[in-house]
Design a protein around this motif. Structure first.
Motif, PDB file in Angstrom:
ATOM      1  N   PRO A   1      -6.513   3.009  -9.639  1.00 34.83           N
ATOM      2  CA  PRO A   1      -7.279   3.977  -9.236  1.00 34.83           C
ATOM      3  C   PRO A   1      -7.524   3.883  -7.843  1.00 34.83           C
ATOM      4  O   PRO A   1      -7.911   4.829  -7.202  1.00 34.83           O
ATOM      5  CB  PRO A   1      -8.739   3.837  -9.962  1.00 34.83           C
ATOM      6  CG  PRO A   1      -8.685   2.282 -10.411  1.00 34.83           C
ATOM      7  CD  PRO A   1      -7.118   1.728 -10.526  1.00 34.83           C
ATOM      8  N   VAL A   2      -6.960   2.974  -6.984  1.00 31.07           N
ATOM      9  CA  VAL A   2      -7.158   2.788  -5.637  1.00 31.07           C
ATOM     10  C   VAL A   2      -5.771   2.409  -4.981  1.00 31.07           C
ATOM     11  O   VAL A   2      -4.911   1.666  -5.678  1.00 31.07           O
ATOM     12  CB  VAL A   2      -8.141   1.783  -5.183  1.00 31.07           C
ATOM     13  CG1 VAL A   2      -9.526   2.035  -5.412  1.00 31.07           C
ATOM     14  CG2 VAL A   2      -7.572   0.396  -5.748  1.00 31.07           C
ATOM     15  N   ARG A   3      -5.533   2.730  -3.869  1.00 30.44           N
ATOM     16  CA  ARG A   3      -3.888   2.206  -3.333  1.00 30.44           C
ATOM     17  C   ARG A   3      -4.255   0.929  -2.553  1.00 30.44           C
ATOM     18  O   ARG A   3      -4.882   0.645  -1.984  1.00 30.44           O
ATOM     19  CB  ARG A   3      -3.631   3.213  -2.025  1.00 30.44           C
ATOM     20  CG  ARG A   3      -3.301   4.535  -2.604  1.00 30.44           C
ATOM     21  CD  ARG A   3      -2.686   5.616  -1.358  1.00 30.44           C
ATOM     22  NE  ARG A   3      -2.034   5.088  -0.568  1.00 30.44           N
ATOM     23  CZ  ARG A   3      -0.575   5.007  -0.649  1.00 30.44           C
ATOM     24  NH1 ARG A   3       0.106   5.720  -1.475  1.00 30.44           N
ATOM     25  NH2 ARG A   3       0.287   4.541   0.401  1.00 30.44           N
ATOM     26  N   CYS A   4      -3.345   0.005  -3.273  1.00 30.22           N
ATOM     27  CA  CYS A   4      -3.110  -1.445  -2.864  1.00 30.22           C
ATOM     28  C   CYS A   4      -1.893  -1.965  -2.985  1.00 30.22           C
ATOM     29  O   CYS A   4      -1.175  -1.312  -3.921  1.00 30.22           O
ATOM     30  CB  CYS A   4      -4.538  -2.181  -3.708  1.00 30.22           C
ATOM     31  SG  CYS A   4      -4.564  -2.145  -5.295  1.00 30.22           S
ATOM     32  N   ASN A   5      -1.639  -2.997  -2.398  1.00 27.35           N
ATOM     33  CA  ASN A   5      -0.297  -3.726  -2.612  1.00 27.35           C
ATOM     34  C   ASN A   5      -0.486  -4.971  -3.455  1.00 27.35           C
ATOM     35  O   ASN A   5      -0.850  -6.057  -3.099  1.00 27.35           O
ATOM     36  CB  ASN A   5       0.157  -4.062  -1.031  1.00 27.35           C
ATOM     37  CG  ASN A   5       1.560  -4.244  -1.390  1.00 27.35           C
ATOM     38  OD1 ASN A   5       2.332  -3.897  -2.264  1.00 27.35           O
ATOM     39  ND2 ASN A   5       1.966  -4.759  -0.149  1.00 27.35           N
ATOM     40  N   ILE A   6      -0.167  -4.569  -4.838  1.00 28.64           N
ATOM     41  CA  ILE A   6      -0.164  -6.107  -5.763  1.00 28.64           C
ATOM     42  C   ILE A   6       1.060  -6.191  -6.229  1.00 28.64           C
ATOM     43  O   ILE A   6       1.959  -5.327  -6.521  1.00 28.64           O
ATOM     44  CB  ILE A   6      -1.197  -5.458  -6.953  1.00 28.64           C
ATOM     45  CG1 ILE A   6      -2.644  -5.248  -6.480  1.00 28.64           C
ATOM     46  CG2 ILE A   6      -1.150  -6.526  -8.111  1.00 28.64           C
ATOM     47  CD1 ILE A   6      -3.493  -5.029  -7.579  1.00 28.64           C
ATOM     48  N   HIS A   7       1.449  -7.624  -6.071  1.00 29.29           N
ATOM     49  CA  HIS A   7       2.751  -7.927  -6.795  1.00 29.29           C
ATOM     50  C   HIS A   7       2.387  -8.804  -8.181  1.00 29.29           C
ATOM     51  O   HIS A   7       1.320  -9.677  -8.143  1.00 29.29           O
ATOM     52  CB  HIS A   7       3.466  -9.051  -6.114  1.00 29.29           C
ATOM     53  CG  HIS A   7       4.053  -8.212  -4.936  1.00 29.29           C
ATOM     54  ND1 HIS A   7       3.370  -7.399  -3.821  1.00 29.29           N
ATOM     55  CD2 HIS A   7       5.199  -7.659  -4.701  1.00 29.29           C
ATOM     56  CE1 HIS A   7       4.071  -6.674  -3.134  1.00 29.29           C
ATOM     57  NE2 HIS A   7       5.443  -6.848  -3.381  1.00 29.29           N
TER      58      HIS A   7
END
Length: 121
Positions: free
Chosen positions: A45-51
């Motif tokens: 629901p939010v813009r983020c950088n997840i790996h």
């Protein structure tokens, strides 16, 4: 193994553990990381950088083989060891025990999945 606290974890200790795992005969692999967007998981629901680190690609199916590799490198060869696990630690423990020729016993709760119990046996 002695008591550990946050103060006793040093960069040199971490480097030593990394080198031990890299040189382990247990076949620990360097697993890839993939961006969340490359998965079939729902969008966030939010813009983020997840790996996501794909530790399920390890021979025993989890990151726990790294800790086991580090522990077994410091144990006497051919010893007798007991651990308690519902399966996630028990699988690499049993694998390492067999590899090192140690006597290993995994004590599991009655609620542990039969599939894990069978894999550990």
């Amino acid at each position: 193994m002695g008591d550990a606290s946050a103060d006793s974890v040093t960069l040199n200790l971490l480097r030593e553990a990394r080198d031990t795992v890299k040189g382990s005969p247990l076949g620990v692999v360097q697993t890839p990381m993939i961006p969340w967007g490359q998965t079939s998981l729902p969008p966030l629901p939010v813009r983020c950088n997840i790996h996501i680190k794909l530790e399920n690609m390890q021979k025993t199916g989890s990151f726990k083989i790294r800790g086991v590799a580090n522990q077994f490198a410091r144990r006497p060869k051919g010893g007798h060891f007991v651990t308690m696990s519902a399966g996630n630690y028990g699988k690499p423990f049993a694998y390492a025990s067999q590899h090192y020729g140690s006597k290993g016993k995994v004590v599991m709760p009655e609620t542990a999945p039969l599939s894990r119990s069978a894999l550990i046996q």
